[in-house]
Write a protein that holds these residues in place. Structure first.
Motif, mmCIF file in Angstrom:
data_model
loop_
_atom_site.group_PDB
_atom_site.id
_atom_site.type_symbol
_atom_site.label_atom_id
_atom_site.label_comp_id
_atom_site.label_asym_id
_atom_site.label_seq_id
_atom_site.Cartn_x
_atom_site.Cartn_y
_atom_site.Cartn_z
ATOM 1 N N VAL A 23 -3.519 9.528 7.108
ATOM 2 C CA VAL A 23 -3.744 9.696 5.510
ATOM 3 C C VAL A 23 -3.456 8.817 4.796
ATOM 4 O O VAL A 23 -4.227 8.824 3.812
ATOM 5 C CB VAL A 23 -4.582 11.372 5.784
ATOM 6 N N ASP A 24 -2.428 9.147 4.856
ATOM 7 C CA ASP A 24 -1.906 7.891 3.517
ATOM 8 C C ASP A 24 -1.517 6.453 3.544
ATOM 9 O O ASP A 24 -2.552 5.776 2.726
ATOM 10 C CB ASP A 24 -0.154 8.123 3.520
ATOM 11 N N LEU A 25 -1.702 6.204 4.666
ATOM 12 C CA LEU A 25 -2.350 4.918 4.798
ATOM 13 C C LEU A 25 -3.970 4.803 4.436
ATOM 14 O O LEU A 25 -3.874 3.414 3.995
ATOM 15 C CB LEU A 25 -2.250 4.838 6.001
ATOM 16 N N LEU A 47 8.058 1.882 4.513
ATOM 17 C CA LEU A 47 7.957 3.028 5.083
ATOM 18 C C LEU A 47 8.782 4.229 5.646
ATOM 19 O O LEU A 47 9.445 5.210 4.819
ATOM 20 C CB LEU A 47 6.829 3.711 4.164
ATOM 21 N N ALA A 95 -5.497 6.082 2.173
ATOM 22 C CA ALA A 95 -5.079 6.445 1.141
ATOM 23 C C ALA A 95 -5.020 5.344 -0.330
ATOM 24 O O ALA A 95 -5.470 4.658 -1.262
ATOM 25 C CB ALA A 95 -4.776 7.289 0.653
ATOM 26 N N ARG A 96 -3.832 3.725 0.865
ATOM 27 C CA ARG A 96 -3.715 3.499 0.180
ATOM 28 C C ARG A 96 -4.352 2.163 0.342
ATOM 29 O O ARG A 96 -4.194 0.811 -0.476
ATOM 30 C CB ARG A 96 -2.082 2.710 0.712
ATOM 31 N N ALA A 144 -10.510 7.258 6.901
ATOM 32 C CA ALA A 144 -9.276 7.243 8.207
ATOM 33 C C ALA A 144 -9.570 7.248 9.202
ATOM 34 O O ALA A 144 -8.330 6.913 9.601
ATOM 35 C CB ALA A 144 -9.216 9.059 7.595
ATOM 36 N N THR A 149 7.882 6.141 8.031
ATOM 37 C CA THR A 149 7.087 6.714 9.027
ATOM 38 C C THR A 149 5.948 7.335 7.780
ATOM 39 O O THR A 149 6.276 7.491 6.438
ATOM 40 C CB THR A 149 7.687 8.200 9.233
ATOM 41 N N VAL A 150 5.083 7.079 8.442
ATOM 42 C CA VAL A 150 3.616 7.287 7.459
ATOM 43 C C VAL A 150 2.641 7.965 7.944
ATOM 44 O O VAL A 150 2.202 8.042 8.541
ATOM 45 C CB VAL A 150 3.289 5.955 7.035
ATOM 46 N N ARG A 151 2.126 8.883 6.477
ATOM 47 C CA ARG A 151 1.239 9.156 7.256
ATOM 48 C C ARG A 151 -0.294 8.552 7.712
ATOM 49 O O ARG A 151 -0.216 7.955 6.973
ATOM 50 C CB ARG A 151 0.692 10.795 6.418
ATOM 51 N N ILE A 193 3.431 -1.460 5.271
ATOM 52 C CA ILE A 193 3.908 -1.047 5.052
ATOM 53 C C ILE A 193 4.707 0.761 5.821
ATOM 54 O O ILE A 193 5.194 0.733 4.914
ATOM 55 C CB ILE A 193 1.822 0.428 4.599
ATOM 56 N N ALA A 240 1.148 10.416 12.901
ATOM 57 C CA ALA A 240 1.908 10.090 11.319
ATOM 58 C C ALA A 240 2.522 9.270 12.187
ATOM 59 O O ALA A 240 2.151 8.768 13.209
ATOM 60 C CB ALA A 240 3.492 10.564 11.546
#
Length: 364
Positions: free
Chosen positions: A25-27, A19, A29-30, A35, A21-23, A15, A57
């Motif tokens: 919390v977004d990781l 993408l 959720a995916r 978390a 740079t990913v937060r 991921i 991040a």
């Protein structure tokens, strides 16, 4: 159930590579995991040099030199040829795992697809070798009609190779080569053990016999029935009767399977494991037309989790660690390229997991 750590981390790396740079919390959720679990995984990946953390991040470490710090063999400048029997299938996840691991190590992955048997497989391998491949990831011998002697060429390959999802058995082609695959027999045991805990004494299996995974599932079913002291049941074959053996991918007959499940339910056998999820996803509506509801009247588990969560009701499923299989095979090949014959042959079996949802009744 939770995703195994190796598979989670392979997905996280993929991921982030996709993408940028990913937060965190977004990781989370995916992936559908807490978390705090993702933070632990990210910390481990950052410690290994595969990711970089900054203010909540995650990104890739700068420069190709990071591959040398990752704890895996240095793949910079390496070309890896990968042969698969199909794309647009479960092999997509295996390819994605290998691709992510290759990119993290600085290697380049070249893909070959062989659809028509041993002759085409060998021709595709020759093409990969012409692409200056330093090593190969191979998935040979997909169809049961293939004979072992058709793969004698595996022993004479001019570069190291790792078999991916290899045929089972000590006399299979390329037995002396490195190999990585999922332990599908263990996956079946997980499913049947869960159904046994829910009180089922007999469990049907619906599985074709014309793919290597389906054959491993059938073998695992026979072993699990014995180990769990379940009442043996005849295996249901979704393949239509009379299908020519030359047809490598006949359409399944879900109506006939639903009839057999309904008949078994009338005798008290009200649990079924179906390989794969694309076949299983049709069954709740077909069984409802026969007066049976999932899970109230029939407990249903899918072997395969590509689409199982999208069914109505969502299917409990055995999830194969396909991403981790691809990544582990790529890492092992790079180790082999670095160490040569000094590294003993590895046969690595990764364990599937059981994702408990609505379709089997009872909580995980």
């Amino acid at each position: 159930m939770t995703i195994p750590a190796d598979e989670r981390r392979a997905r996280i790396t993929g991921i982030v590579r996709e993408l940028g740079t990913v937060r965190v919390v977004d990781l989370a959720a995916r992936l559908g995991v807490p978390a705090v679990t993702v933070r632990r995984d990210v910390a481990a990946l950052a410690h290994a040099g595969r990711l970089r953390r900054s203010h909540g991040a995650v990104s890739l470490p700068p420069g190709p030199e990071s591959a040398g710090r990752s704890g895996r063999a240095d793949g910079r400048g390496r070309v890896v040829g990968m042969l698969v029997p199909a794309v647009g299938s479960s092999y997509d996840e295996v390819i994605a795992g290998a691709r992510s691991a290759a990119a993290a190590a600085g290697a380049r992955l070249v893909l070959g697809v062989a659809r028509s048997g041993a002759g085409d497989e060998r021709a595709q391998v020759e093409r990969l070798l012409e692409s200056a491949a330093d090593g190969l990831l191979l998935t040979p011998g997909r169809h049961p009609a293939h004979r072992a002697e058709e793969y004698d060429w595996l022993a004479g390959l001019p570069v190291p190779a790792v078999l991916v999802e290899p045929p089972a058995g000590p006399v299979s082609p390329g037995t002396g080569l490195d190999a990585v695959g999922a332990d599908h027999r263990h996956g079946v045991l997980l499913a049947l053990r869960h159904l046994r805990a829910l009180g089922h004494r007999g469990v049907l299996l619906a599985a074709r016999g014309d793919t290597r995974t389906a054959r491993a599932v059938r073998t695992g079913y026979a072993e699990a029935v014995r180990l769990l002291d379940l009442e043996p049941q005849p295996v249901l074959d979704p393949q239509p009767p009379g299908t020519p053996s030359a047809d490598p991918d006949p359409d399944p007959d879900p109506e006939r399977v639903a009839d057999r499940i309904a008949a078994a339910a009338g005798t008290g056998v009200r649990a079924v494991l179906v390989h794969d999820d694309q076949d299983a996803i049709h069954l709740p509506s077909l069984l409802r037309a026969r007066g049976l509801r999932v899970p109230d009247d029939v407990a249903l588990i899918s072997y395969g989790d590509g689409f199982a969560a999208l069914a109505a009701p969502p299917l409990t499923a055995v999830a194969s660690p396909d991403l981790a299989v691809g990544a582990t095979a790529l890492d092992l090949l790079l180790r082999r390229l670095s160490a040569g014959a000094e590294l003993p042959a590895h046969h690595v079996a990764l364990l599937p997991s059981l994702k408990v949802r609505t379709s089997c009744g009872g909580a995980g």
